[in-house]
Motif scaffolding. Structure first.
Motif, PDB file in Angstrom:
ATOM      1  N   TYR A  61      26.753  57.405  43.168  1.00 59.07           N
ATOM      2  CA  TYR A  61      26.646  55.953  43.317  1.00 59.07           C
ATOM      3  C   TYR A  61      27.815  55.170  42.740  1.00 59.07           C
ATOM      4  O   TYR A  61      27.902  53.961  42.948  1.00 59.07           O
ATOM      5  CB  TYR A  61      25.331  55.460  42.693  1.00 59.07           C
ATOM      6  CG  TYR A  61      24.114  56.022  43.396  1.00 59.07           C
ATOM      7  CD1 TYR A  61      23.713  55.531  44.633  1.00 59.07           C
ATOM      8  CD2 TYR A  61      23.400  57.078  42.835  1.00 59.07           C
ATOM      9  CE1 TYR A  61      22.612  56.064  45.291  1.00 59.07           C
ATOM     10  CE2 TYR A  61      22.301  57.621  43.481  1.00 59.07           C
ATOM     11  CZ  TYR A  61      21.912  57.116  44.707  1.00 59.07           C
ATOM     12  OH  TYR A  61      20.829  57.641  45.366  1.00 59.07           O
ATOM     13  N   GLY A  62      28.712  55.820  42.014  1.00 57.43           N
ATOM     14  CA  GLY A  62      29.898  55.106  41.571  1.00 57.43           C
ATOM     15  C   GLY A  62      30.092  55.111  40.070  1.00 57.43           C
ATOM     16  O   GLY A  62      29.272  55.652  39.320  1.00 57.43           O
ATOM     17  N   PRO A  63      31.180  54.502  39.598  1.00 58.91           N
ATOM     18  CA  PRO A  63      31.553  54.579  38.174  1.00 58.91           C
ATOM     19  C   PRO A  63      30.590  53.867  37.243  1.00 58.91           C
ATOM     20  O   PRO A  63      30.543  54.187  36.055  1.00 58.91           O
ATOM     21  CB  PRO A  63      32.936  53.924  38.140  1.00 58.91           C
ATOM     22  CG  PRO A  63      32.990  53.070  39.357  1.00 58.91           C
ATOM     23  CD  PRO A  63      32.191  53.775  40.399  1.00 58.91           C
ATOM     24  N   LEU A  64      29.861  52.892  37.753  1.00 57.83           N
ATOM     25  CA  LEU A  64      28.827  52.199  36.974  1.00 57.83           C
ATOM     26  C   LEU A  64      27.521  52.301  37.725  1.00 57.83           C
ATOM     27  O   LEU A  64      27.486  52.138  38.953  1.00 57.83           O
ATOM     28  CB  LEU A  64      29.151  50.706  36.803  1.00 57.83           C
ATOM     29  CG  LEU A  64      30.014  50.247  35.633  1.00 57.83           C
ATOM     30  CD1 LEU A  64      31.422  50.782  35.786  1.00 57.83           C
ATOM     31  CD2 LEU A  64      30.029  48.723  35.574  1.00 57.83           C
ATOM     32  N   ILE A  65      26.442  52.561  37.012  1.00 56.94           N
ATOM     33  CA  ILE A  65      25.125  52.555  37.636  1.00 56.94           C
ATOM     34  C   ILE A  65      24.155  51.784  36.749  1.00 56.94           C
ATOM     35  O   ILE A  65      24.394  51.599  35.547  1.00 56.94           O
ATOM     36  CB  ILE A  65      24.571  53.973  37.874  1.00 56.94           C
ATOM     37  CG1 ILE A  65      24.437  54.737  36.556  1.00 56.94           C
ATOM     38  CG2 ILE A  65      25.421  54.732  38.878  1.00 56.94           C
ATOM     39  CD1 ILE A  65      23.672  56.055  36.692  1.00 56.94           C
ATOM     40  N   THR A  66      23.073  51.332  37.356  1.00 57.51           N
ATOM     41  CA  THR A  66      21.996  50.678  36.619  1.00 57.51           C
ATOM     42  C   THR A  66      20.746  51.524  36.755  1.00 57.51           C
ATOM     43  O   THR A  66      20.361  51.905  37.869  1.00 57.51           O
ATOM     44  CB  THR A  66      21.706  49.271  37.181  1.00 57.51           C
ATOM     45  OG1 THR A  66      22.906  48.496  37.174  1.00 57.51           O
ATOM     46  CG2 THR A  66      20.643  48.562  36.350  1.00 57.51           C
ATOM     47  N   ILE A  67      20.128  51.859  35.638  1.00 56.36           N
ATOM     48  CA  ILE A  67      18.837  52.539  35.695  1.00 56.36           C
ATOM     49  C   ILE A  67      17.791  51.643  35.055  1.00 56.36           C
ATOM     50  O   ILE A  67      18.113  50.749  34.261  1.00 56.36           O
ATOM     51  CB  ILE A  67      18.868  53.919  35.011  1.00 56.36           C
ATOM     52  CG1 ILE A  67      19.103  53.780  33.507  1.00 56.36           C
ATOM     53  CG2 ILE A  67      19.921  54.813  35.646  1.00 56.36           C
ATOM     54  CD1 ILE A  67      18.849  55.071  32.754  1.00 56.36           C
TER      55      ILE A  67
END
Length: 498
Positions: A61-67
């Motif tokens: 999903y990329g270099p930054l993710i939100t969980i």
């Protein structure tokens, strides 16, 4: 050495509940993408090796993710450039910690610097620590570190099977001397060391997501029957830290010259920092707790790497033979002449980062990165494991390649780093002491021994990445490269500090 709870706790401590969820984005930009989840309470983070799950999400999903954990949004940074741009260049906006009621307020009584919110009190505590951990102070500990590193060599000669205990003894002895002025060796079986390790194991369990409902419902802490195990843990914590501090206080009141230590300095000058006696006791205790465990884990990680990659080990030993030979033992004076050895250490700590999941930060204001916004009050982790596997910065990231740290002229590169000690204003203040401990132990051991894995024993090459090390992650065979009688003579002649 230390990350005094903010300083170097294990990767299991990572994903915590606390702080408010992201409620709105002023800029109009979205949060980083979120992996899909069907669970009402958010994403599943496995308790063992959670960094592998995060790495899969980052790759997809990329270099930054939100969980999402419950009602809390957590942003995880998993690539080098994003970590530099956000955690370093905008570090002031990420210097805070989320609220951790169970660990920070009940178990630690609000006294631990590791859970302290960013502000004047935190800055006063950091200033106090820097008096004994800044580079000049760290340099002054080198004779002490050499003196005890030679005992690691001698202990391994006598009992190679228990090398992990010998390294723990080294780390605990150094920290006890710096923190409390204790001159005698502090064994891995010392009751204080055992108690500290038990308390750290408790912390690791306490701050796992969902471990305590009070992190989501803070008023539960006011119920007298709630969290009795946390309160008992605080009593143990306070008894241990206050006991060591009171011992130093008693020595100061006697006629015996106990020499300098951080605890003595705090008792004499703590009023300059506006700290209570309990805060001073916990601050000194943080040297012991975080400093000894993370330093010993880092040294053992480098040993494992040497045993796992014998060809790379041999290259370092060729350098050692060329620079030092086998007729004298290496010292700190040789450090700048050993770029391959230093590159090996850097690669080992990238290959198996001790704090692989990173540590919880919290934004104090909106942070913008490229097309994403991280709102104020968001929990943010720099995931060391995923950052260390950024293929754009570390080609073939899963390969062990110390040469990546060396330039075309054979010197250590100054344009490449790894964030082994954290980020920004929460970076480990003990990094200068820790680096010296890792260097002097590794250079002496690799000069004295050839390391190999015991093929009859199981290997867990990720074993030292968890603060809660159970058993022996590996068995290493140590073959002396110098005749044993000669090695013992050189170690006995090596500098000794009382």
């Amino acid at each position: 050495m230390p990350q005094l709870h903010n300083l170097c706790i294990s990767d299991n401590t990572q994903l915590v509940l606390g702080a408010a969820a992201c409620l709105g984005v002023i800029s109009g930009l979205p949060l980083p993408p979120s992996p899909p989840t069907w669970r009402f309470f958010g994403h599943i983070i496995p308790p063992r090796n959670p960094f592998l799950t995060v790495e899969g999400w980052i790759n997809k999903y990329g270099p930054l993710i939100t969980i999402r954990l419950g009602h809390v949004n957590i942003v995880i940074i998993g690539r080098y450039k994003a970590a530099v741009d956000i955690m370093e260049n905008q570090g002031k906006s990420l210097a805070d910690r989320p609220r951790m009621v169970a660990a920070g307020e009940i178990f630690s009584g609000g006294f631990s610097i590791g859970f302290a919110p960013f502000g004047e009190r935190f800055r006063r505590m950091r200033r106090a620590l820097h008096t004994h951990l800044q580079p000049k102070a760290a340099e002054a500990y080198q004779p002490l570190q050499m003196s005890h590193a030679k005992h690691t060599v001698l202990d391994i000669l006598d009992d190679p099977y228990n090398f992990q205990n010998h390294v723990t003894t080294y780390a605990a002895t150094i920290v006890m001397k710096v923190a409390y002025g204790k001159n005698t060796s502090t064994s891995a079986t010392d009751p204080g060391v055992i108690e500290v390790n038990e308390l750290i194991k408790m912390i690791i369990k306490i701050i796992r997501p969902g471990a305590y409902l009070v992190d989501s419902i803070p008023w539960l802490q006011y119920l007298p029957w709630y969290g009795r195990d946390l309160r008992r843990g605080f009593e143990r914590n306070m008894k241990l830290n206050a006991g060591y501090m009171n011992r130093v206080k008693g020595q100061m009141q006697s006629d015996v010259d106990i020499g300098p230590s951080f605890a003595r300095y705090m008792l004499e000058s703590g009023h300059l920092y506006g700290l209570s006696e309990a805060e001073m006791a916990f601050l000194a205790g943080a040297f012991f707790g975080a400093g000894s465990t993370t330093t010993s884990a880092s040294i053992c990680t480098v040993f494992i790497a040497a045993a796992c990659f014998p060809e790379e080990q041999a290259k370092v030993q060729t350098e050692l033979d060329a620079v030092i030979g086998r007729h004298r033992a290496p010292t700190f004076a040789d450090q700048q002449s050993l770029p391959r050895l230093q590159a090996f250490i850097s690669e080992a700590l990238r290959w198996r980062p001790v704090a692989s999941g990173g540590f919880a930060h919290q934004t104090t204001k909106e942070v913008i990165w490229e097309k994403y916004c991280i709102p104020a009050g968001t929990i943010v982790f720099g995931n060391h494991w995923s950052i260390s596997r950024d293929p754009e910065v570390y080609p073939e990231p899963h390969a062990f390649k110390p040469e990546r740290w060396i330039d075309d002229q054979g010197h250590l590169r100054d344009d490449l780093k790894f964030f082994a000690y954290g980020f920004g204003r929460r970076v480990c203040p003990g990094q200068h002491v820790a680096n010296r401990s890792i260097f002097i132990n590794f250079v002496l051991i690799l000069w004295a021994f050839r390391l190999a894995l015991d093929p009859t024993q199981p290997l867990d090459d990720m074993g030292y990445m968890n603060g809660d090390v159970v058993g022996r992650p590996c068995a290493i065979e140590f073959e002396a490269r110098i005749p044993e009688t000669e090695l013992r003579r050189m170690m006995h002649d090596y500098p000794e500090v009382a």
